[in-house]
Design a protein around this motif. Structure first.
Motif, PDB file in Angstrom:
ATOM      1  N   MET A   1      68.623   4.953  59.289  1.00 46.70           N
ATOM      2  CA  MET A   1      68.835   5.320  57.911  1.00 46.70           C
ATOM      3  C   MET A   1      69.145   4.051  57.109  1.00 46.70           C
ATOM      4  O   MET A   1      69.883   3.198  57.565  1.00 46.70           O
ATOM      5  CB  MET A   1      69.997   6.309  57.804  1.00 46.70           C
ATOM      6  N   ILE A   2      68.575   3.987  55.929  1.00 48.83           N
ATOM      7  CA  ILE A   2      68.787   2.835  55.049  1.00 48.83           C
ATOM      8  C   ILE A   2      69.433   3.335  53.766  1.00 48.83           C
ATOM      9  O   ILE A   2      68.927   4.268  53.130  1.00 48.83           O
ATOM     10  CB  ILE A   2      67.458   2.119  54.730  1.00 48.83           C
ATOM     11  N   ALA A   3      70.555   2.718  53.377  1.00 45.40           N
ATOM     12  CA  ALA A   3      71.258   3.114  52.153  1.00 45.40           C
ATOM     13  C   ALA A   3      70.639   2.397  50.960  1.00 45.40           C
ATOM     14  O   ALA A   3      70.266   1.227  51.039  1.00 45.40           O
ATOM     15  CB  ALA A   3      72.739   2.764  52.262  1.00 45.40           C
ATOM     16  N   VAL A   4      70.519   3.123  49.861  1.00 42.48           N
ATOM     17  CA  VAL A   4      69.981   2.568  48.616  1.00 42.48           C
ATOM     18  C   VAL A   4      71.014   2.844  47.527  1.00 42.48           C
ATOM     19  O   VAL A   4      71.431   3.991  47.357  1.00 42.48           O
ATOM     20  CB  VAL A   4      68.628   3.230  48.258  1.00 42.48           C
ATOM     21  N   PRO A   5      71.443   1.823  46.782  1.00 38.67           N
ATOM     22  CA  PRO A   5      72.432   2.077  45.730  1.00 38.67           C
ATOM     23  C   PRO A   5      71.840   2.916  44.599  1.00 38.67           C
ATOM     24  O   PRO A   5      70.685   2.741  44.223  1.00 38.67           O
ATOM     25  CB  PRO A   5      72.801   0.668  45.235  1.00 38.67           C
ATOM     26  N   VAL A   6      72.654   3.833  44.097  1.00 41.71           N
ATOM     27  CA  VAL A   6      72.241   4.686  42.989  1.00 41.71           C
ATOM     28  C   VAL A   6      73.260   4.509  41.869  1.00 41.71           C
ATOM     29  O   VAL A   6      74.437   4.800  42.053  1.00 41.71           O
ATOM     30  CB  VAL A   6      72.179   6.175  43.406  1.00 41.71           C
ATOM     31  N   GLY A   7      72.784   4.003  40.729  1.00 43.10           N
ATOM     32  CA  GLY A   7      73.662   3.775  39.582  1.00 43.10           C
ATOM     33  C   GLY A   7      73.785   5.011  38.712  1.00 43.10           C
ATOM     34  O   GLY A   7      72.981   5.941  38.817  1.00 43.10           O
ATOM     35  N   PRO A   8      74.763   5.035  37.803  1.00 44.33           N
ATOM     36  CA  PRO A   8      74.979   6.215  36.965  1.00 44.33           C
ATOM     37  C   PRO A   8      73.855   6.490  35.962  1.00 44.33           C
ATOM     38  O   PRO A   8      73.704   7.599  35.497  1.00 44.33           O
ATOM     39  CB  PRO A   8      76.286   5.904  36.221  1.00 44.33           C
ATOM     40  N   GLY A   9      73.032   5.491  35.658  1.00 45.97           N
ATOM     41  CA  GLY A   9      71.937   5.693  34.714  1.00 45.97           C
ATOM     42  C   GLY A   9      70.563   5.664  35.358  1.00 45.97           C
ATOM     43  O   GLY A   9      69.546   5.667  34.665  1.00 45.97           O
ATOM     44  N   ASP A  10      70.506   5.651  36.696  1.00 42.13           N
ATOM     45  CA  ASP A  10      69.218   5.584  37.389  1.00 42.13           C
ATOM     46  C   ASP A  10      68.425   6.869  37.214  1.00 42.13           C
ATOM     47  O   ASP A  10      68.987   7.965  37.212  1.00 42.13           O
ATOM     48  CB  ASP A  10      69.419   5.322  38.880  1.00 42.13           C
ATOM     49  N   THR A  11      67.111   6.715  37.094  1.00 43.16           N
ATOM     50  CA  THR A  11      66.210   7.862  36.996  1.00 43.16           C
ATOM     51  C   THR A  11      65.497   8.050  38.328  1.00 43.16           C
ATOM     52  O   THR A  11      65.559   7.186  39.208  1.00 43.16           O
ATOM     53  CB  THR A  11      65.159   7.643  35.896  1.00 43.16           C
ATOM     54  N   ALA A  12      64.792   9.165  38.456  1.00 45.74           N
ATOM     55  CA  ALA A  12      63.986   9.393  39.660  1.00 45.74           C
ATOM     56  C   ALA A  12      62.941   8.300  39.811  1.00 45.74           C
ATOM     57  O   ALA A  12      62.613   7.884  40.920  1.00 45.74           O
ATOM     58  CB  ALA A  12      63.329  10.769  39.590  1.00 45.74           C
ATOM     59  N   THR A  13      62.427   7.790  38.691  1.00 45.29           N
ATOM     60  CA  THR A  13      61.444   6.701  38.728  1.00 45.29           C
ATOM     61  C   THR A  13      62.059   5.446  39.323  1.00 45.29           C
ATOM     62  O   THR A  13      61.442   4.778  40.161  1.00 45.29           O
ATOM     63  CB  THR A  13      60.923   6.403  37.305  1.00 45.29           C
ATOM     64  N   ASP A  14      63.297   5.107  38.911  1.00 41.19           N
ATOM     65  CA  ASP A  14      63.991   3.937  39.459  1.00 41.19           C
ATOM     66  C   ASP A  14      64.152   4.066  40.971  1.00 41.19           C
ATOM     67  O   ASP A  14      63.888   3.122  41.723  1.00 41.19           O
ATOM     68  CB  ASP A  14      65.377   3.766  38.821  1.00 41.19           C
ATOM     69  N   GLU A  72      71.501  15.581  30.392  1.00 39.17           N
ATOM     70  CA  GLU A  72      71.130  14.169  30.568  1.00 39.17           C
ATOM     71  C   GLU A  72      70.728  13.897  32.024  1.00 39.17           C
ATOM     72  O   GLU A  72      69.756  13.206  32.297  1.00 39.17           O
ATOM     73  CB  GLU A  72      72.308  13.285  30.144  1.00 39.17           C
ATOM     74  N   ARG A  73      71.447  14.473  32.974  1.00 39.16           N
ATOM     75  CA  ARG A  73      71.108  14.299  34.403  1.00 39.16           C
ATOM     76  C   ARG A  73      69.758  14.944  34.736  1.00 39.16           C
ATOM     77  O   ARG A  73      68.985  14.399  35.514  1.00 39.16           O
ATOM     78  CB  ARG A  73      72.212  14.903  35.273  1.00 39.16           C
ATOM     79  N   LEU A  74      69.498  16.127  34.167  1.00 40.75           N
ATOM     80  CA  LEU A  74      68.210  16.791  34.397  1.00 40.75           C
ATOM     81  C   LEU A  74      67.069  15.901  33.906  1.00 40.75           C
ATOM     82  O   LEU A  74      66.068  15.740  34.598  1.00 40.75           O
ATOM     83  CB  LEU A  74      68.166  18.148  33.696  1.00 40.75           C
ATOM     84  N   VAL A  75      67.218  15.323  32.717  1.00 38.71           N
ATOM     85  CA  VAL A  75      66.161  14.469  32.161  1.00 38.71           C
ATOM     86  C   VAL A  75      65.950  13.251  33.052  1.00 38.71           C
ATOM     87  O   VAL A  75      64.813  12.849  33.309  1.00 38.71           O
ATOM     88  CB  VAL A  75      66.500  14.061  30.705  1.00 38.71           C
ATOM     89  N   ARG A  76      67.046  12.648  33.559  1.00 34.95           N
ATOM     90  CA  ARG A  76      66.897  11.489  34.454  1.00 34.95           C
ATOM     91  C   ARG A  76      66.235  11.884  35.775  1.00 34.95           C
ATOM     92  O   ARG A  76      65.460  11.127  36.338  1.00 34.95           O
ATOM     93  CB  ARG A  76      68.258  10.844  34.727  1.00 34.95           C
ATOM     94  N   ALA A  77      66.535  13.094  36.266  1.00 33.02           N
ATOM     95  CA  ALA A  77      65.959  13.544  37.535  1.00 33.02           C
ATOM     96  C   ALA A  77      64.487  13.921  37.393  1.00 33.02           C
ATOM     97  O   ALA A  77      63.719  13.812  38.346  1.00 33.02           O
ATOM     98  CB  ALA A  77      66.748  14.744  38.063  1.00 33.02           C
ATOM     99  N   GLN A  78      64.091  14.371  36.210  1.00 35.02           N
ATOM    100  CA  GLN A  78      62.713  14.815  35.996  1.00 35.02           C
ATOM    101  C   GLN A  78      61.910  13.729  35.288  1.00 35.02           C
ATOM    102  O   GLN A  78      61.445  13.899  34.181  1.00 35.02           O
ATOM    103  CB  GLN A  78      62.708  16.100  35.160  1.00 35.02           C
TER     104      GLN A  78
END
Length: 153
Positions: A1-14, A72-78
Motif C-alpha cells: 500500500m502506498i500513502a498519498v497526501p490529501v489536502g483540504p482543497g484537493d479535487t478528484a482530478t488532483d 463544496e466537498r461534492l463539487v470537489r469530488a465530482q
C-alpha cells in the motif's frame, strides 16, 4: 500500500493525477507476488462488509438543502475524470466546476434560498426594483458618468 497526501482543497482530478503513475508499479508488484506464491490473502468477513449502490448520474446532483461545506466537498469530488456536479436553473442543466464556502455572512438572498443553518427559508428584499440606482430625467448616463449625453432630451 502506498500513502498519498490529501489536502483540504484537493479535487478528484488532483488525486487522479497524483495516483495514476502508481498503478503500473503496484500491479507489477502484485503480479510478481502472485507468481511467486508469496501472497498474504486476507479473507473478507462478510458480516463487516459494507455495500454501496451503483453510482448514477443523480449522485452528482447538488442538493441545496445541504450545508455549504458538504456542497463544496461534492463539487470537489465530482471533477474530471468523473461526471461533474450539476444543478438545474430555469430548465437547463448547469455543470458546477468549482465551489468555495464564503467566510462572510450574506444579509439576504433573492427568492427561495437556504438558511445558513441548512433550513429552507424565503428571504425577501426590502425594496422593489434593481439593487442599483436608476437614472432620473436630466441625469447624464454612459460609460463615464458626468460625460455622457443627457438621458432625456
Amino acid at each position: 500500500m502506498i500513502a498519498v497526501p490529501v489536502g483540504p482543497g484537493d479535487t478528484a482530478t488532483d488525486l487522479f493525477h497524483r495516483t495514476v503513475d502508481l498503478i503500473a508499479p503496484i500491479v507489477a508488484e502484485a503480479l510478481d507476488l502472485i507468481a511467486s506464491g508469496h501472497t498474504g490473502w486476507t479473507p473478507q468477513d462478510r458480516s463487516k462488509a459494507s455495500f454501496f449502490h451503483k453510482r448514477s448520474i443523480e449522485d452528482s446532483n447538488i442538493d441545496w438543502t445541504w450545508p455549504a461545506e458538504d456542497i463544496e466537498r461534492l463539487v470537489r469530488a465530482q471533477s474530471d475524470p468523473y461526471p461533474k456536479a450539476f444543478t438545474h436553473y430555469k430548465g437547463e442543466c448547469i455543470r458546477i466546476l468549482k465551489a468555495s464556502v464564503s467566510k462572510g455572512h450574506l444579509r439576504w438572498h433573492p427568492g427561495p434560498g437556504v438558511h445558513p443553518r441548512g433550513r429552507r427559508h424565503r428571504y425577501r428584499r426590502r425594496r422593489r426594483g434593481p439593487p442599483w440606482p436608476q437614472p432620473r430625467p436630466g441625469d447624464r448616463t454612459g460609460p463615464h458618468p458626468g460625460r455622457g449625453r443627457p438621458a432625456v432630451r
